[in-house]
Design an enzyme around this catalytic site. Structure first.
Site, mmCIF file in Angstrom:
data_model
loop_
_atom_site.group_PDB
_atom_site.id
_atom_site.type_symbol
_atom_site.label_atom_id
_atom_site.label_comp_id
_atom_site.label_asym_id
_atom_site.label_seq_id
_atom_site.Cartn_x
_atom_site.Cartn_y
_atom_site.Cartn_z
ATOM 1 C CG HIS A 42 28.277 44.245 0.013
ATOM 2 N ND1 HIS A 42 26.919 44.234 -0.182
ATOM 3 C CD2 HIS A 42 28.805 43.487 -0.981
ATOM 4 C CE1 HIS A 42 26.636 43.503 -1.243
ATOM 5 N NE2 HIS A 42 27.764 43.042 -1.746
ATOM 6 C CG HIS A 88 23.076 45.765 -6.725
ATOM 7 N ND1 HIS A 88 23.479 46.393 -7.865
ATOM 8 C CD2 HIS A 88 24.181 45.120 -6.269
ATOM 9 C CE1 HIS A 88 24.743 46.131 -8.109
ATOM 10 N NE2 HIS A 88 25.193 45.357 -7.152
ATOM 11 C CG ASP A 264 30.088 35.703 -8.559
ATOM 12 O OD1 ASP A 264 30.244 34.982 -7.552
ATOM 13 O OD2 ASP A 264 29.526 36.807 -8.516
#
Length: 737
Positions: A42, A88, A264
């Protein structure tokens, strides 16, 4: 015998050897944990990076391309747009509500970390069959999670797709796209610079929820239900109200020029934020785990560094600006803590106290840039040639129920989209259900309407890509181009979300490589840069891989937006025209897959003709010469005209459609136009000048939907099927929340 620690963390023996080579010693547990999440599929794209390099990433309007938190394009008037799409998938199967909700939260943070205010989200979704109870449960939870988070944080959901198909049973796809707007001079990148500058953690506390989260879940397929239940604690928990405050806090910090860089915290948590900001800036960082606010007692350093707890940002701040940063954070009720400082030399050191003992030390770039790069074996299906010969047309004598086939292909997504607020900010001109979503383009600082518009669409077609991943991906890009043309927009950039099965399977890697080549070819032909994307692999359940599902999001600009673009609503008496080539073949169509015919061959895309079709469609829309317009894609001309009749409440009489192929083929570059009789001559003159094929196919009128020689249905019966399919399917279901 206990399994070695590195294997339990998902690292291979070869990867451990590479880590030892980098460090010149054996790694400790903390360092292994950081490598395991940063070198996961990922986060590192270790199986796909060799192929992604073939995508075109440069263009006239590109300000920031792949490699940052979001792509950024210039749309004129000193305004820039940030765009990003993410998946997701795995968390949303384990815990649908929180998996989807935190997917929305993560993509929104990707946008405002660039200095952009999030202005819209879209959600391409894929679930198992609607008659499967688990798939319905997952779908309910996902939709509730997206609406619960998006509505609460205050970002409108302006469109997307929802597909139910057996290929996604046990492995749904939850992809989310977000757009943001910013003045060009507010653009900030996720990198650290300036030795002695401070790393300030903003937002929520760090907990054990989400340890290894998407970075681990997205690097393995699903097994049995017991294994799925064991994975449940890995799913993060979101707080949209914290996110809303975090947005406002970060944008004020950026407006005040108080932040050097910002990142982030998503996949891999603090390990990612600290290593990537340092690596991009060519610097090191000392990071103090004891300074990280924690929501649980007794957290180990490896837990703190790998937790994917939500609503957190890492800002790089000069010491002179720290007091102002803390004051603005306090104003917005955002927790802020100095957790590190920028250093020389490129080393990321994890400390217990800023001057305390060193718990771990690794080169920052080794976590970020030096992840393994795999060129995995690829092989087409053994029966590829036989599959091409087994075309759906061979079975046409078995069926002639045109009415039943059409009704089986139509249903409204309103049950889903009605749960989303598409009108927040009052910028939405065309929302869910449109050819493409359209937003007013307002200046991000003054709020002044520029008189221009943004258009965005998301598209994907697993059926096309199951038949031929290369051509299917090219056709997907072409469909997006045509959707933008139907609202009068010029395309500017593309982002992608590549959803595939297990990369250790050579056929899956062949599918991925072919899809990237098809997408690359189409983007080059259309001069469409790829400014960002996401790869989601290991989408498999019980050893069965999903059909290849590349999703594309394309953004365009409408130079003059003085009225809403024509939608699907035609008027009584309109003449109906199809422009584009004659339909050819049923391979990959919704009709064929509904009958169980999953093989065949897709027609090659004629790029020159497709560009002509897009251009003339855009011209007709911009000149307001058509009442309604609809591209021909899923379900063919049959579904396109049925949707137009339903939207308008006016039926039609169609002719020149004499076969399954003519009615249900999804071959590319075709558009249905509804034209007022007074404009018919003007429209046909423009079509003739553009040298595009055209055919009059009928008249909009009455309360029946008829096709000469094939079917005759009451419009109300189609309307009932359209409106009631999903509500009936979900009746009695329990919405999660």
């Amino acid at each position: 015998m206990n399994e070695p620690v590195h294997r339990t963390l998902g690292l291979t023996d070869d990867e451990l050897e590479k880590i030892i080579e980098i460090l010149g010693r054996e790694p400790n547990h903390l360092e292994l944990a950081m490598y395991s999440v940063m070198w996961s599929e990922h986060c590192s794209y270790k199986s796909s990076r060799v192929h992604l390099k073939r995508l075109p990433v440069e263009g006239e309007h590109v300000l920031v391309g792949p490699g940052e938190n979001a792509g950024v394009i210039d749309v004129g008037d000193d305004i820039a747009i940030a765009i990003r799409i993410e998946s997701h998938n795995h968390p949303s199967y384990i815990e649908p509500y929180q998996g989807a909700a935190t997917g929305v939260g993560g993509i929104i943070r990707d946008i405002f970390t660039m200095g952009a205010r999030p202005i819209a989200i879209m959600d391409p979704l894929r679930f198992g069959p609607i008659d499967d109870a688990r798939s319905r449960w997952v779908a309910e939870g996902v939709v509730s999670g997206i609406s619960g988070y998006g509505n609460s944080v205050g970002v409108p959901n302006i469109g997307g797709e929802t597909v139910f198909d057996e290929t996604y049973i046990g492995n749904p796809l939850v992809n989310v796209l977000c757009l943001g707007i910013l003045p060009k001079d507010r653009l900030v990148l996720g990198q650290a610079s300036g030795v002695g500058n401070l790393a300030v953690l903003l937002g929520s506390t760090t907990g054990r929820d989400g340890i290894g989260g998407v970075s681990v879940l997205a690097s393995a397929g699903f097994g049995d239900e017991d294994e799925d239940t064991e994975k449940r604690p890995s799913v993060q928990v979101g707080d949209p109200f914290e996110e809303k405050r975090l947005i406002e806090c970060c944008l004020e910090l950026l407006d005040a020029r108080l932040v050097v860089g910002i990142q982030d915290l998503g996949g891999a948590g603090l390990s990612c934020a600290a290593s990537e900001t340092a690596s991009r800036g060519g610097v090191g960082m000392d990071f103090d785990v004891s300074a990280v606010p924690q929501r649980e007692m007794g957290m180990e350093p490896f837990e703190i560094m790998t937790s994917e707890s939500q609503e957190r940002m890492l800002a790089i701040v000069s010491p002179d600006n720290l007091e102002n940063v803390l004051a603005i954070s306090k104003k917005w009720e955002i927790r802020s803590s100095v957790v590190g400082k920028v250093t020389e030399g490129g080393q990321l050191r994890i400390l217990d106290g800023i001057d305390g003992p060193v718990l771990g030390e690794v080169p920052a770039s080794s976590l970020h840039e030096d992840a393994p790069l795999y060129n995995r074996p690829m092989a087409p299906p053994d029966d590829l040639n036989a599959r091409k010969e087994d075309k759906p047309e061979k079975y046409l004598l078995e069926t002639n129920d045109f009415s039943g086939d059409l009704l089986n292909l139509i249903y409204s997504h309103e049950w889903i989209t009605s749960q989303y607020d598409s009108q927040l900010f009052l910028n939405t001109v065309a929302g869910p259900g449109s050819n493409a979503a359209v937003l007013r383009l307002k200046h991000p600082v003054t709020g002044e309407d520029t008189g221009r518009g943004l258009a965005v669409t998301t598209d994907g077609n697993h059926r096309w890509c199951a038949v031929d991943p290369r051509r299917g991906s090219a056709l997907t890009v072409a469909e997006s181009m045509l959707n933008l043309a139907c609202v009068g927009a010029e395309p500017r950039a593309l982002v992608n979300c590549l959803n595939f099965g297990n990369p250790e399977n050579p056929t899956v890697m062949w599918q991925l490589s072919e899809a990237i080549d098809g997408m690359s070819e189409a983007c080059r032909e259309f001069d469409l840069p790829v400014v960002g994307g996401n790869v989601s692999l290991y989408n498999e359940s019980q050893g069965t891989n999903i059909d290849p599902t590349p999703i594309v999001g394309v953004i365009g600009v409408i130079d003059t937006l003085d009225a809403p673009p024509p939608g699907h609503k035609w008027s009584e008496g309109d003449r109906l025209i199809v422009i584009g080539p004659e339909p050819e073949g049923l391979s990959g169509s919704a009709w064929a897959f509904g009958k169980g015919y999953r093989k065949g061959i897709l027609r090659e895309l004629d790029y020159d003709l497709h560009k002509k079709i897009c251009q003339v469609t855009r011209e007709l829309v911009q000149k307001k010469l058509v009442t309604a317009v609809h591209d021909v894609s899923s379900g063919g001309v049959g579904v396109a005209t049925a949707e137009m009749a339903i939207a308008s409440g006016v039926g039609c009489s169609l002719a020149r459609i004499s076969s399954h192929e003519a009615l249900f083929s999804e071959s590319s570059s075709r558009v249905v136009l509804a034209v007022n009789p007074d404009e018919l001559t003007n429209v046909e003159e423009i079509l003739n000048a553009a040298e595009v094929p055209k055919a009059r196919i009928g008249l909009a009128h009455g309360d029946r939907f008829t096709i000469k020689g094939l079917l005759d249905l009451e419009l109300q019966s189609i309307q009932n099927k359209w409106e009631n399919h999903l509500p009936i399917a979900f009746e009695g279901g329990t919405t999660q929340g």
